[in-house]
Design a protein around this motif. Structure first.
Motif, PDB file in Angstrom:
ATOM      1  N   THR A 319      -6.620-102.691  32.771  1.00 49.15           N
ATOM      2  CA  THR A 319      -7.060-101.301  32.649  1.00 49.15           C
ATOM      3  C   THR A 319      -8.021-100.950  33.783  1.00 49.15           C
ATOM      4  O   THR A 319      -7.943 -99.869  34.375  1.00 49.15           O
ATOM      5  CB  THR A 319      -7.740-101.071  31.295  1.00 49.15           C
ATOM      6  N   LYS A 325      -3.067 -97.965  30.941  1.00 46.82           N
ATOM      7  CA  LYS A 325      -3.804 -96.780  30.553  1.00 46.82           C
ATOM      8  C   LYS A 325      -4.583 -97.089  29.289  1.00 46.82           C
ATOM      9  O   LYS A 325      -4.048 -97.593  28.311  1.00 46.82           O
ATOM     10  CB  LYS A 325      -2.842 -95.615  30.296  1.00 46.82           C
ATOM     11  N   ALA A 326      -5.897 -96.788  29.318  1.00 53.76           N
ATOM     12  CA  ALA A 326      -6.750 -97.054  28.160  1.00 53.76           C
ATOM     13  C   ALA A 326      -6.302 -96.220  26.975  1.00 53.76           C
ATOM     14  O   ALA A 326      -5.933 -95.052  27.105  1.00 53.76           O
ATOM     15  CB  ALA A 326      -8.213 -96.757  28.501  1.00 53.76           C
ATOM     16  N   ASN A 333     -12.266 -98.035  22.354  1.00 49.80           N
ATOM     17  CA  ASN A 333     -11.373 -98.565  23.382  1.00 49.80           C
ATOM     18  C   ASN A 333     -11.584-100.070  23.534  1.00 49.80           C
ATOM     19  O   ASN A 333     -12.641-100.520  23.925  1.00 49.80           O
ATOM     20  CB  ASN A 333     -11.676 -97.878  24.713  1.00 49.80           C
ATOM     21  N   PHE A 335     -10.014-101.895  25.652  1.00 46.27           N
ATOM     22  CA  PHE A 335      -9.864-102.250  27.039  1.00 46.27           C
ATOM     23  C   PHE A 335     -10.920-101.521  27.869  1.00 46.27           C
ATOM     24  O   PHE A 335     -10.636-100.654  28.665  1.00 46.27           O
ATOM     25  CB  PHE A 335      -8.468-101.902  27.558  1.00 46.27           C
TER      26      PHE A 335
END
Length: 341
Positions: A319, A325-326, A333, A335
């Motif tokens: 990421t 894509k987060a 989140n 990541f």
């Protein structure tokens, strides 16, 4: 190898037999194909192992003592990709006084021997570490400390570097012997070392089988005890799944190791005992070397991707690099680089 050839001496008629400058060993087409075949392997080795190291750096859950050996293995495989593999390609594809005379050729093979031996030693050390963690889970934190793991890593590098450098202390008496084109022989001491490496590889495979068999036995005992204590009927399917996952992991680890390194055993025997041609020898060497380098590519998959925390770490790094894509908001989140602390 059973070959005879006249040694090269300066200003002699044999100068005409061997190039004094750098030339391609094969045609341009064959050379390009050779390089193209190795390029994806090189990229996967470097990218996969750099990903492992970056995941360890960014995701704090991975910064534990039990992962030190995995990170050291990844660093070893990175060095294999950026040093050993390109140098080996130079040795195989170019004819020159540096790469073809017995006095200098072994220097080019040295990185491959050091890094390959270190990689194999790390795999054995990782298996021993996992065996300790399962067999003595309460004693493990006291037995396996950061300092002791670092000492083990240092010993691995010291032993493999020393063994790889031993032939340098016993130079070939035919120092001006041209050893390309399937000609020449290694000196007796070097042959002993190569044969030791050759017959030690099956022993390492046996060690991995024994270690993972012990781990499976201990894991199955834990599963049985848990089932007896819980008496839950729905645990049967879960236990069966755990057993199957353990068997698959063992098969993947041992099978991948054997598939990558047993060809090297066969190649060393072929080089030492067989009478052959240059074309056959190059074919055997290329196949076995590609298989052994492939081990550095699959190590991140076996020891990284199959680990849940490493998968999360990979997601964080990919990421950050813009490859993924987060998902979700910044608060949820998984990541996120905020994991680094």
């Amino acid at each position: 190898m059973n070959y005879t050839i006249s040694p090269w001496t300066p200003n002699s008629t044999s100068d005409q037999l061997y190039p004094t400058d750098v030339t391609l060993r094969f045609s341009i087409y064959t050379t390009v194909v050779y390089v193209v075949i190795y390029l994806p392997l090189w990229f996967c080795i470097v990218f996969g192992n750099v990903l492992v190291v970056c995941a360890f750096w960014y995701y704090r859950e991975l910064r534990k003592v039990q992962n030190y050996l995995l990170i050291s293995l990844a660093v070893t495989d990175i060095l294999t990709g950026i040093i050993a593999l390109p140098v080996m390609l130079v040795v195989r594809l170019l004819n020159s006084p540096l790469t073809c005379f017995a006095s200098t050729r072994f220097n080019f093979l040295l990185p491959t021997i050091v890094f390959s031996g270190s990689s194999i030693s790390h795999l054995i050390a990782i298996a021993v570490d996992r065996c300790f963690s399962l067999t003595w889970p309460l004693k493990y934190p006291r037995l396996v400390t950061a300092r002791r793991v670092i000492v083990v890593i240092a010993i691995i590098w010291m032993i493999n570097t020393t063994l790889a450098c031993l032939p340098l202390y016993y130079p070939n008496p035919e120092i001006d012997q041209w050893v390309c084109a399937g000609n020449g022989t290694y000196n007796t001491e070097a042959n002993v070392i190569f044969l030791f490496i050759t017959f030690s590889l099956p022993f390492f495979v046996l060690c991995l089988i024994v270690l993972y068999a012990i781990m499976l036995r201990v894991a199955f005992k834990h599963i049985k005890k848990r089932r007896e204590l819980t008496n839950h009927t729905d645990d049967t399917a879960r236990d069966a799944e755990s057993r199957w996952r353990g068997i698959v992991t063992m098969a993947v680890v041992v099978g991948a190791f054997a598939a990558c390194w047993i060809p090297t055993t066969l190649k060393n025997c072929y080089e030492t005992f067989a009478t052959t041609t240059e074309k056959k020898l190059i074919t055997v060497q290329t196949f076995s070397e590609y298989a052994s380098f492939a081990n550095s590519m699959i190590n991140p998959i076996i020891y990284g991707y199959l680990n849940r925390n490493f998968k999360i770490g990979f997601g964080i790094v990919l990421t950050a690099w813009g490859c993924l894509k987060a998902k979700g908001t910044s608060g949820n989140n998984h990541f996120s680089l905020s994991e680094r602390s």
